[in-house]
Design a protein around this motif. Sequence first.
Motif, short mmCIF file in Angstrom:
data_model
loop_
_atom_site.label_atom_id
_atom_site.label_comp_id
_atom_site.label_asym_id
_atom_site.label_seq_id
_atom_site.Cartn_x
_atom_site.Cartn_y
_atom_site.Cartn_z
N CYS A 11 25.39 13.04 57.49
CA CYS A 11 24.56 11.76 57.14
C CYS A 11 24.51 11.10 56.73
CB CYS A 11 24.04 13.53 56.24
SG CYS A 11 22.91 13.10 55.33
N CYS A 14 24.01 11.90 52.36
CA CYS A 14 25.07 12.75 51.22
C CYS A 14 26.42 13.02 51.61
CB CYS A 14 24.25 14.21 51.59
SG CYS A 14 24.38 14.87 52.89
N CYS A 51 20.47 17.44 52.26
CA CYS A 51 19.82 16.70 51.84
C CYS A 51 18.39 16.55 52.12
CB CYS A 51 20.76 15.33 51.74
SG CYS A 51 20.55 14.21 52.28
ZN LIG Z 1 22.41 14.98 54.09
#
Ligand SMILES: [Zn+2]
Length: 451
Positions: A11, A14, A51
Amino acid sequence: MPKMLQATISCIQCRQPFRVSFQNVVDAKQDPQAKMRLLTGQLNLAQCPNCGAPNTMLTPLVYHDPAKELLITFVPMELNLSKEAQEKAIGDLVRGVTSELPQGAFKAYLLQPRQALTMQGLIDQVLQADGVTPEMMEAQRSRVRLIESLLEADDADLPTLIQQNDAQIDSQFMQTMTLLAQRMLQEGRQALAERLVMLQNQVVEESSFGQQLIERARVQEEVIQQVAEDVNALGETADRPDFLRLARQYADSEERLQALVGLVRPAFDYQFFQELQVVIGQAAADERPQLEALREKLLELTSLADQQARAALQDAATLLQALVNSENPQEVIEANLALIDVTFMQVLSANVQEAERRGDARMGERLKAIYNLVVTMLQANMPPELQFINEVLSAHSPDAARDLITRRIHEFDGELLGAIDAVEDQVADQNDPAMLERLSLLREAAAQALG
Ligand SMILES: [Zn+2]
């Protein structure tokens, strides 16, 4: 069919790794949905399950539209591929496309793919081939710029900013606002989407175009009111010939016909049109053209009503998806209370059932939690009279209901009686004697307390 591939990416926000599915061939003919995703910036877009951040899977891409003889390649610069690696990746993809072509479908354009340097460049080339001119694209970009400057502006400056750009505010501008808000919701940017929806309301209030919309809606509302009265006057036994008589009365007013079809769409079924055909066959020669025109119009309006119903379903499904993905569904519901209607609740219940059928307990639980949340929030937004009636109806025993009535009946005035009437109308068809009994109990107590 171009296949979906799988990969694990980290990601961008995150850093958590997660699986995404993506595609590196978009074939406009075989998969028009993929083309739409490309044009709306949704292609290979995945939301991080951890997230919620939107992540785009970067990959070499080939776009193919045989009807327009369009073959475009794109290698994102961020991939940092060497020239050889780029050529190999694209060469493999193009060979994949050409090898699947039916015999004899090979044409010269396939030997010379066009190259796009950026994703926007790719989108522009696709749009241009669709007849969307650079001027139209520039107009669209300028709409987005205006929306961005509205989003960034201080509240105090908004009225001036809206006035200064009054000429640019039209139906396409409104559409762009709606599309952007939907995209933000899908990307999990709730707060921004919420601000955009509020902005849109303000733009409607304060622009000339918005004022026209409001006036049009007012006139439409009046027409619907009149037509609803005419339909009610037909009584409960109204049948197809009655509706045909009404339609013939309205023949000169598209607005009235549209309202009629919208109000009683089921009356305009296959049998209605068959009966109409018979009427046309028996009509005098000089009446026939008008009846045929009416038939055409009604067919057009029924198909339009069906399309709108489908679009409403689509909107409801999109909102539900945003809710499922959201970490804070309550905020999303608050921002979209206006969209939560009968259709939405139907889509939600259908999804609960579907999750149960699939045996997906986790999704089932999540959807049920959303359902409860929606119901609770709808109740919180109800007028106090309706909230009270609701509490009385859902009290766990008749005694508890009586107790509740004695304690709180003095908080209300004559509006309570009207609300009881409305609820009684709604539950009359449900064949629920216990509920009707509680309502009559409540009515008695209310009548007494109100003198
Ligand atoms: Zn994330």
